[in-house]
Design an enzyme around this catalytic site. Structure first.
Site, mmCIF file in Angstrom:
data_model
loop_
_atom_site.group_PDB
_atom_site.id
_atom_site.type_symbol
_atom_site.label_atom_id
_atom_site.label_comp_id
_atom_site.label_asym_id
_atom_site.label_seq_id
_atom_site.Cartn_x
_atom_site.Cartn_y
_atom_site.Cartn_z
ATOM 1 N N GLU A 1 0.805 -1.240 0.000
ATOM 2 C CA GLU A 1 0.000 0.000 0.000
ATOM 3 C C GLU A 1 0.829 1.278 0.000
ATOM 4 O O GLU A 1 0.624 2.138 0.854
ATOM 5 C CB GLU A 1 -0.907 0.067 1.237
ATOM 6 N N HIS B 1 -9.683 -7.434 -3.073
ATOM 7 C CA HIS B 1 -10.757 -7.483 -2.073
ATOM 8 C C HIS B 1 -12.014 -6.944 -2.745
ATOM 9 O O HIS B 1 -12.190 -5.742 -2.892
ATOM 10 C CB HIS B 1 -10.389 -6.638 -0.849
ATOM 11 N N GLU C 1 -4.899 -11.643 -2.337
ATOM 12 C CA GLU C 1 -5.736 -11.609 -1.122
ATOM 13 C C GLU C 1 -7.218 -11.657 -1.445
ATOM 14 O O GLU C 1 -8.029 -11.008 -0.776
ATOM 15 C CB GLU C 1 -5.467 -10.325 -0.322
ATOM 16 N N ASP D 1 -11.058 -11.900 -1.698
ATOM 17 C CA ASP D 1 -12.298 -12.298 -1.039
ATOM 18 C C ASP D 1 -13.404 -11.476 -1.695
ATOM 19 O O ASP D 1 -13.106 -10.568 -2.485
ATOM 20 C CB ASP D 1 -12.255 -12.174 0.497
HETATM 21 C C1 XIL Z 1 -5.611 -7.394 8.105
HETATM 22 C C2 XIL Z 1 -5.845 -8.652 8.906
HETATM 23 O O1 XIL Z 1 -6.615 -9.552 8.136
HETATM 24 C C3 XIL Z 1 -6.571 -8.306 10.185
HETATM 25 O O2 XIL Z 1 -6.666 -9.453 11.020
HETATM 26 C C4 XIL Z 1 -5.825 -7.194 10.920
HETATM 27 O O3 XIL Z 1 -6.590 -6.793 12.036
HETATM 28 C C5 XIL Z 1 -5.600 -6.010 10.006
HETATM 29 O O4 XIL Z 1 -4.920 -6.435 8.854
HETATM 30 N N1 XIL Z 1 -4.840 -6.224 3.228
HETATM 31 C C6 XIL Z 1 -3.618 -6.543 3.779
HETATM 32 C C7 XIL Z 1 -3.624 -7.114 5.099
HETATM 33 O O5 XIL Z 1 -2.591 -6.491 3.090
HETATM 34 O O6 XIL Z 1 -2.420 -7.021 5.782
HETATM 35 C C8 XIL Z 1 -4.817 -6.783 5.955
HETATM 36 O O7 XIL Z 1 -4.815 -7.713 7.009
HETATM 37 C C9 XIL Z 1 -6.103 -6.892 5.170
HETATM 38 C C10 XIL Z 1 -6.086 -6.110 3.921
#
Ligand code: XIL
Length: 295
Positions: A110, A187, A216, A218
């Site tokens: 990010e 996401h 990642e 979902d």
């Molecule tokens: C998130 C985790 O899933 C949570 O458990 C934590 O509280 C916050 O971080 N994208 C990312 C991750 O790259 O590191 C994030 O993970 C979710 C979104």
């Protein structure tokens, strides 16, 4: 995936072991977890995941070396010189500990805002533009065999952010910085359109001679889920799968967690959830059945 569930939940561990070939620690490798106090390390969760992967023939995606979130508070008061040296030490220490055991690292996470400017993190503020190239060089020195990635979200389609990411990757490659992959978090929310031209966007990055990966995925929805929403969710997973398979350099399709029991979504997006391939009780959803039919 959740390190605590791996060690304490038999049903979670058995689905993981049966269905997946790669593991990504959800939090266990974040800087605030690994080194909450300066010089005091906590490797338990990260070691448990890497050991489990080694014993069970899984690969590991390391997540994440540098992020503006979930880094320890003690970083905030350092001078630029000190911050640079602790950043180098952090990257070197973590990457060397798992040298040869991590398939790919999310080196930076990010680094852009939505308008395509560099995010004003402490690293950016204190170290200036060159810190990203340095982070990749340090990681490469510590483990030349790991594929090094830049990872971000809302970059699935062509927009100001993905254009900025594209320009950065291009420039790092031109400078010979060892960046070898671009991670698209993916996401999704079924309340929004599926990202347009995802496949073409993946392809333009691949044309920079890097691997691309869905890191990642979902697909969340307003809860409670209904049959119709779960069908839409399955379609979104399928469209992302197809986008990845249309690009020969798309090397990975990774979900952020696999069961709603441990999903980050309800905490982050109140009123939304049901974003994973399995429900709370580890029953597979339509998205799972569809993906499973293709492999
Ligand atoms: C998130 C985790 O899933 C949570 O458990 C934590 O509280 C916050 O971080 N994208 C990312 C991750 O790259 O590191 C994030 O993970 C979710 C979104």
């Amino acid at each position: 995936m959740a390190a605590s569930a791996l060690t304490s939940e038999d049903d979670y561990r058995s689905v993981l072991t049966r269905e997946f070939d790669s593991m990504t620690p959800e939090n266990a490798m974040k800087w605030s977890v690994l080194e909450p106090n300066r010089g005091q390390y906590n490797w338990s969760g990260a070691d448990a995941i890497v050991d489990y992967a080694q014993q069970n023939g899984k690969t590991v995606r390391g997540h994440t070396l540098v992020w503006h979130k979930q880094h320890p508070d003690w970083l905030n008061n350092l001078s630029a010189t000190e911050l640079r040296s602790v950043l180098k030490k952090h990257i070197t220490t973590v990457v060397s500990r798992y040298q040869g055991k991590i398939r790919a690292w999310d080196v930076v996470n990010e680094v852009f805002t939505e308008d395509g400017t560099r995010r004003n993190s402490i690293f950016q503020q204190k170290l200036g533009d060159g810190w990203i190239a340095d982070a990749f060089r340090w990681a490469h020195q510590a483990d030349p065999s790991a594929k090094l990635y830049i990872n971000d979200y809302n970059t699935e389609w062509r927009n100001a952010k993905s254009n900025a990411l594209y320009n950065l990757v291009k420039s790092l490659r031109q400078q010979g910085v060892p960046i070898e992959g671009v991670g698209f978090r993916t996401h999704l929310s079924i309340q929004y359109e599926f990202p347009g031209c995802f496949h073409q966007n993946l392809q333009r990055f691949a044309d920079l001679d890097v691997d691309v990966a869905i890191t990642e995925i979902d697909a969340r929805m307003a809860t409670p889920p209904t049959e119709a929403k779960l069908e839409t969710q399955a379609r979104y997973f399928r469209q992302a799968w197809d986008a990845c398979h249309a690009v020969s350099r798309c090397v990975e399709f990774t979900t952020w967690g696999f069961t709603d029991r441990h999903s980050w979504v309800p905490d982050t997006f109140p009123g939304e959830g049901a974003a994973c391939l399995y429900d709370d009780s580890l029953n597979p959803k339509p998205a799972y059945y569809w993906l499973n039919s293709t492999v």
